[in-house]
Design an enzyme around this catalytic site. Structure first.
Site, mmCIF file in Angstrom:
data_model
loop_
_atom_site.group_PDB
_atom_site.id
_atom_site.type_symbol
_atom_site.label_atom_id
_atom_site.label_comp_id
_atom_site.label_asym_id
_atom_site.label_seq_id
_atom_site.Cartn_x
_atom_site.Cartn_y
_atom_site.Cartn_z
ATOM 1 N N PHE A 123 0.851 -1.201 0.000
ATOM 2 C CA PHE A 123 0.000 0.000 0.000
ATOM 3 C C PHE A 123 0.888 1.254 0.000
ATOM 4 O O PHE A 123 1.944 1.270 0.635
ATOM 5 C CB PHE A 123 -0.915 -0.033 1.234
ATOM 6 C CG PHE A 123 -1.945 1.040 1.230
ATOM 7 C CD1 PHE A 123 -3.083 0.946 0.451
ATOM 8 C CD2 PHE A 123 -1.763 2.186 1.984
ATOM 9 C CE1 PHE A 123 -4.034 1.959 0.436
ATOM 10 C CE2 PHE A 123 -2.709 3.198 1.979
ATOM 11 C CZ PHE A 123 -3.847 3.090 1.198
ATOM 12 N N ASP A 200 1.121 -5.413 7.761
ATOM 13 C CA ASP A 200 -0.015 -4.511 7.624
ATOM 14 C C ASP A 200 -1.260 -5.387 7.462
ATOM 15 O O ASP A 200 -1.386 -6.120 6.476
ATOM 16 C CB ASP A 200 0.176 -3.586 6.411
ATOM 17 C CG ASP A 200 -0.929 -2.526 6.308
ATOM 18 O OD1 ASP A 200 -2.060 -2.795 6.780
ATOM 19 O OD2 ASP A 200 -0.666 -1.447 5.756
ATOM 20 N N TYR A 225 -11.466 1.116 10.271
ATOM 21 C CA TYR A 225 -12.672 1.671 9.630
ATOM 22 C C TYR A 225 -13.141 0.818 8.460
ATOM 23 O O TYR A 225 -14.123 1.147 7.803
ATOM 24 C CB TYR A 225 -12.445 3.125 9.175
ATOM 25 C CG TYR A 225 -11.114 3.392 8.504
ATOM 26 C CD1 TYR A 225 -10.881 2.997 7.204
ATOM 27 C CD2 TYR A 225 -10.098 4.040 9.187
ATOM 28 C CE1 TYR A 225 -9.658 3.229 6.599
ATOM 29 C CE2 TYR A 225 -8.874 4.286 8.589
ATOM 30 C CZ TYR A 225 -8.656 3.878 7.295
ATOM 31 O OH TYR A 225 -7.447 4.101 6.698
#
Ligand SMILES: Cc1ncc(COP(=O)(O)O)c(C=O)c1O
Length: 398
Positions: A123, A200, A225
């Site tokens: 990412f 991650d 989230y």
């Protein structure tokens, strides 16, 4: 099977009603970016404002908020991470926690270890942080070039790690393809070279089970989230294996101090995982996420993963049937064991297709290049939604 039959046979189907908006016709394919809120969270927030915050006021810190980053961290660890208590905290954004853990790891690496290993499909925030930490500490970045469909292999990793490796940093579920990395095997390869691993877990937590302790992982961080439904900007979690609790992190704030309210002259880190906390924890941001952890405890992560596999398999089947004839390529692994909670579909027109879909209340997201990503939240997505959404994509491309 048709979507209606799949929904009727789904033992988790009724959990969908626990989420806000489940009754509408909107097709939500972005739970891997921002999960839907739980209905319970609206009541929890009101209760919090009126009683906990409004009634207890500053006493709330002594009564429970001060410990919440660690008690909630332990609950995430038990429910989703395969981690024993005392190693997980909730705090800053994912980016900030990744930074703190990268710096902790490279500063704690032995002499002569001056390289950070990262893959070129990780990412963006992870890659940018690696570049920043390397510049800050005078280290070299060793890039692993990966095939996006298959992620970092053991052989690739073994070829770049060695006595100079200070840290290996990897994603468990790839944000683009949803490829699931072999956490145990890759951690072993890094450890064989004497290097720690930072995972991650942003696209895994709450969707794909993780076994951090069993892997022997060193560090991990992830968003709350997405599949933990904490709401926009809800704080991330960090995991530090107990054996590293003697190391120090770079953002030495009072909340990580052994005795914050002593207000002493110098920084003495807490002897526990608390030392990885920096400032006042964002308590209001933890409310929705705590509700989702309750729900995951009730359902069990293995049942969630099973539903996730079936949802993504259905999306792949429909893509083969309806979209492949229109030139769409499935860019996610076909083996459900190697596929996380989302499916990426490639076509040169996907950017404009996604823009039109959003106007019609069909909500996937777009990722460069040419990728339409379908994020399937196991507890809030129905098979009917998958069917409606893919049928509409087919109509737009036809
Ligand atoms: C894999 C991964 N890591 C890190 C992040 C960044 O997290 P944050 O913006 O919360 O710092 C994201 C955000 O989507 C992500 O998907």
């Amino acid at each position: 099977m048709k979507a209606a039959e799949l929904d009727a046979a789904d033992p988790l189907a009724t959990y969908r009603d626990r989420f806000v908006g489940a009754e509408s016709d909107l097709v939500y394919f972005d739970g891997n970016s921002l999960g839907r809120p739980l209905v319970a969270t609206a009541e929890r927030v009101r209760e919090f404002v009126e009683h906990e915050w409004g009634g207890r006021l500053i006493r709330g810190w002594d009564e429970q908020w001060y410990e919440l980053p660690l008690t909630l961290g332990d609950r995430i660890a038990r429910t989703c991470l395969g981690a024993a208590p005392g190693q997980t905290f909730v705090g800053d954004s994912t980016t900030v926690i990744l930074y703190k853990l990268m710096r902790t790891a490279v500063d704690g690496a032995g002499p002569g270890r001056d390289e950070i290993v990262v893959d070129d499909d990780n990412f963006p925030t992870d890659r940018y942080l690696v570049e920043g930490v390397a510049a800050e500490r005078g280290l070299t970045v060793r890039w692993v070039e990966v095939d996006r469909a298959s992620g970092v292999t053991e052989d690739q990793l073994a070829a770049v790690v060695g006595p100079r490796t200070a840290l290996v940093t990897l994603s468990h579920v790839a944000y683009r393809s949803a490829h699931v990395a072999d956490g145990a095997a890759l951690t072993r390869v890094a450890h064989d070279a004497g290097a720690p691993v930072l995972w991650d877990l942003s696209h895994s937590v709450g969707s794909v089970p993780v076994e951090l302790d069993a892997w022997g992982a060193d560090y991990a961080a992830g968003c709350t989230y997405k599949y933990l439904n904490g709401g926009p900007g809800s704080p991330a979690f960090g995991y530090v294996a107990e054996r590293h609790h003697g190391l120090t992190q770079p953002i030495q704030g009072w909340m990580g101090h052994a005795d914050p309210f002593l207000m002493g002259p110098g920084y003495t880190p807490a002897p526990s995982v608390r030392r990885f906390i920096s400032g006042t924890p964002p308590i209001t941001g933890m409310l929705g996420l705590a509700d989702m952890v309750d729900l995951l405890e009730e359902v069990g992560i293995d049942a969630v993963r099973e539903k996730s596999r079936r949802l993504t398999a259905y999306a792949v089947d429909l893509a083969d049937e309806l979209l492949a004839p229109l030139g769409v390529v499935v860019a996610s692994p076909r083996d459900p064991e190697q596929r996380g909670g989302h499916v990426t579909l490639l076509h040169p027109r996907m950017r404009e297709v996604v823009a039109t879909l959003w106007e019609e209340d069909v909500i996937p997201d777009y990722r460069e290049p040419d990728g339409l990503r379908i994020g399937l939240s196991p507890l809030s997505t129905s098979f009917a939604e998958v069917e409606r959404g893919l049928a509409r994509i087919a109509e737009l491309l036809a």
